[in-house]
Design an enzyme around this catalytic site. Structure first.
Site, PDB file in Angstrom:
ATOM      1  N   LYS A  33      26.653  36.319  44.957  1.00 42.77           N
ATOM      2  CA  LYS A  33      27.595  35.715  44.009  1.00 42.77           C
ATOM      3  C   LYS A  33      28.148  34.408  44.586  1.00 42.77           C
ATOM      4  CE  LYS A  33      31.917  36.163  41.534  1.00 42.77           C
ATOM      5  NZ  LYS A  33      33.171  36.868  41.278  1.00 42.77           N
ATOM      6  N   ASP A  54      33.408  39.838  35.707  1.00 42.20           N
ATOM      7  CA  ASP A  54      32.073  39.910  36.328  1.00 42.20           C
ATOM      8  C   ASP A  54      31.096  40.839  35.603  1.00 42.20           C
ATOM      9  OD1 ASP A  54      32.641  38.023  38.214  1.00 42.20           O
ATOM     10  OD2 ASP A  54      32.856  39.406  39.900  1.00 42.20           O
ATOM     11  N   HIS A  78      30.962  29.627  40.568  1.00 45.64           N
ATOM     12  CA  HIS A  78      31.885  28.502  40.380  1.00 45.64           C
ATOM     13  C   HIS A  78      32.744  28.290  41.620  1.00 45.64           C
ATOM     14  CE1 HIS A  78      33.314  32.376  39.221  1.00 45.64           C
ATOM     15  NE2 HIS A  78      34.572  32.003  39.053  1.00 45.64           N
ATOM     16  N   PHE A  84      34.945  41.465  40.274  1.00 43.15           N
ATOM     17  CA  PHE A  84      36.248  41.707  39.642  1.00 43.15           C
ATOM     18  C   PHE A  84      36.289  40.981  38.302  1.00 43.15           C
ATOM     19  CE2 PHE A  84      38.515  37.607  40.068  1.00 43.15           C
ATOM     20  CZ  PHE A  84      37.643  36.935  40.908  1.00 43.15           C
ATOM     21  N   GLY A  85      37.408  41.113  37.620  1.00 48.59           N
ATOM     22  CA  GLY A  85      37.641  40.362  36.382  1.00 48.59           C
ATOM     23  C   GLY A  85      36.532  40.543  35.359  1.00 48.59           C
ATOM     24  N   ASP A 132      42.366  27.850  40.790  1.00 49.37           N
ATOM     25  CA  ASP A 132      42.651  28.355  39.453  1.00 49.37           C
ATOM     26  C   ASP A 132      41.319  28.417  38.735  1.00 49.37           C
ATOM     27  OD1 ASP A 132      44.957  29.211  37.739  1.00 49.37           O
ATOM     28  OD2 ASP A 132      43.919  27.871  36.353  1.00 49.37           O
ATOM     29  N   SER A 133      41.083  29.529  38.074  1.00 49.65           N
ATOM     30  CA  SER A 133      39.754  29.745  37.534  1.00 49.65           C
ATOM     31  C   SER A 133      39.808  30.557  36.261  1.00 49.65           C
ATOM     32  CB  SER A 133      38.892  30.453  38.579  1.00 49.65           C
ATOM     33  OG  SER A 133      39.593  31.559  39.112  1.00 49.65           O
ATOM     34  N   ASN A 171      45.713  36.880  44.054  1.00 51.46           N
ATOM     35  CA  ASN A 171      44.657  37.782  43.590  1.00 51.46           C
ATOM     36  C   ASN A 171      43.780  38.195  44.794  1.00 51.46           C
ATOM     37  OD1 ASN A 171      42.010  38.528  42.743  1.00 51.46           O
ATOM     38  ND2 ASN A 171      42.404  37.657  40.716  1.00 51.46           N
ATOM     39  N   LYS A 223      40.047  37.274  44.723  1.00 49.86           N
ATOM     40  CA  LYS A 223      39.789  35.845  44.933  1.00 49.86           C
ATOM     41  C   LYS A 223      40.029  35.475  46.396  1.00 49.86           C
ATOM     42  CE  LYS A 223      42.225  33.471  41.974  1.00 49.86           C
ATOM     43  NZ  LYS A 223      42.718  32.511  40.982  1.00 49.86           N
TER      44      LYS A 223
HETATM   45  P1  IMP Z   1      44.040  32.780  37.939  1.00 50.26           P
HETATM   46  O1  IMP Z   1      43.136  31.692  38.459  1.00 50.26           O
HETATM   47  O2  IMP Z   1      44.693  33.543  39.045  1.00 50.26           O
HETATM   48  O3  IMP Z   1      44.950  32.284  36.877  1.00 50.26           O
HETATM   49  O4  IMP Z   1      43.145  33.889  37.242  1.00 50.26           O
HETATM   50  C1  IMP Z   1      41.823  33.707  36.957  1.00 50.26           C
HETATM   51  C2  IMP Z   1      41.305  34.867  36.128  1.00 50.26           C
HETATM   52  O5  IMP Z   1      40.008  34.474  35.670  1.00 50.26           O
HETATM   53  C3  IMP Z   1      41.103  36.149  36.939  1.00 50.26           C
HETATM   54  O6  IMP Z   1      42.157  37.036  36.831  1.00 50.26           O
HETATM   55  C4  IMP Z   1      39.853  36.728  36.301  1.00 50.26           C
HETATM   56  O7  IMP Z   1      40.182  37.453  35.157  1.00 50.26           O
HETATM   57  C5  IMP Z   1      39.088  35.497  35.871  1.00 50.26           C
HETATM   58  N1  IMP Z   1      38.152  35.087  36.930  1.00 50.26           N
HETATM   59  C6  IMP Z   1      38.225  34.007  37.750  1.00 50.26           C
HETATM   60  N2  IMP Z   1      37.192  33.967  38.592  1.00 50.26           N
HETATM   61  C7  IMP Z   1      36.452  35.054  38.314  1.00 50.26           C
HETATM   62  C8  IMP Z   1      35.249  35.567  38.877  1.00 50.26           C
HETATM   63  O8  IMP Z   1      34.662  35.046  39.831  1.00 50.26           O
HETATM   64  N3  IMP Z   1      34.788  36.694  38.297  1.00 50.26           N
HETATM   65  C9  IMP Z   1      35.402  37.325  37.264  1.00 50.26           C
HETATM   66  N4  IMP Z   1      36.531  36.908  36.731  1.00 50.26           N
HETATM   67  C10 IMP Z   1      37.060  35.771  37.246  1.00 50.26           C
END
Ligand code: IMP
Length: 196
Positions: free
Chosen positions: A173, A153, A178, A150-151, A69-70, A9, A12
């Protein structure tokens, strides 16, 4: 010591690169080494998925690897979307589609409390591992605000700042997020590990 960042990503990656380099940790991207390891996130927890990714990239490269992973966990939805945050609503949705679906599923919900979690895992070629986790509490807004980040946010509201994550600068941020907290803890653990 160089670490490979296991994430695919781009957003990230940029956050992790900025935070880790501020902590004096040198990182390279998988792509810089011609690696594109895709890992199925079959774990039940953020920590399990982060470790799956770190170990796969470490095995493919022979170098220490760091993965995150988040996701966002919403109390009114019993913790959803959680580990499914990236896949919420299926593969045809993009970031905007996913946060709209979240707002839709939250319609009428009075309890807007939520938190983001970031699990960081690091795997070394000798089998050693380091894990760290960070949490950022907040609320799900009623409508998106801001165009940074992103995501999720734009819909993740921080009552103490009266802003969403998408209304903060990248530095603001990283200070409270996190991922920022998890990486700060990771750095402490890494220093302890390197001393031994
Ligand atoms: P993964 O860890 O690649 O499985 O995906 C984590 C998903 O959680 C991301 O695609 C976002 O949709 C969301 N996410 C994780 N961290 C953030 C952040 O800091 N802001 C917004 N969305 C987040």
């Amino acid at each position: 010591m160089k670490f490979i960042l296991a994430s695919q990503n781009q957003h990230k990656l940029v956050e992790m690169q900025n935070i880790l380099s501020a902590h004096g940790v040198e990182v390279v991207l998988q792509s810089e080494l011609g690696l594109h390891v895709e890992v199925e996130e079959t774990g039940a927890t953020f920590a399990e998925n982060a470790m799956l990714k770190a170990k796969a990239v470490m095995a493919a490269s022979g170098l220490p690897a760091i993965a995150d992973d988040s996701g966002v966990c919403v109390d009114a939805l019993s913790g959803a979307p959680g580990v499914y945050s990236a896949r919420y609503g299926g593969p045809e949705l993009d970031d905007v589609g996913r946060y709209r679906l979240l707002l839709e599923n939250m319609r009428g919900a009075r309890d807007r409390t939520a938190h983001f979690t970031s699990a960081i895992a690091c795997a070394f070629p000798n089998g050693d591992t380091i894990e760290a986790e960070g949490i950022c509490p907040g609320m799900i807004a009623y409508a998106p605000q801001g165009d940074g980040g992103f995501g999720y946010d734009p819909v993740f509201f921080l009552p103490q700042r009266k802003k969403t994550f998408a209304q903060l600068t990248a530095e603001e941020k990283n200070e409270i997020s996190h991922r920022g907290k998890a990486l700060a803890l990771f750095r402490e653990k890494l220093e302890e590990y390197l001393k031994k």
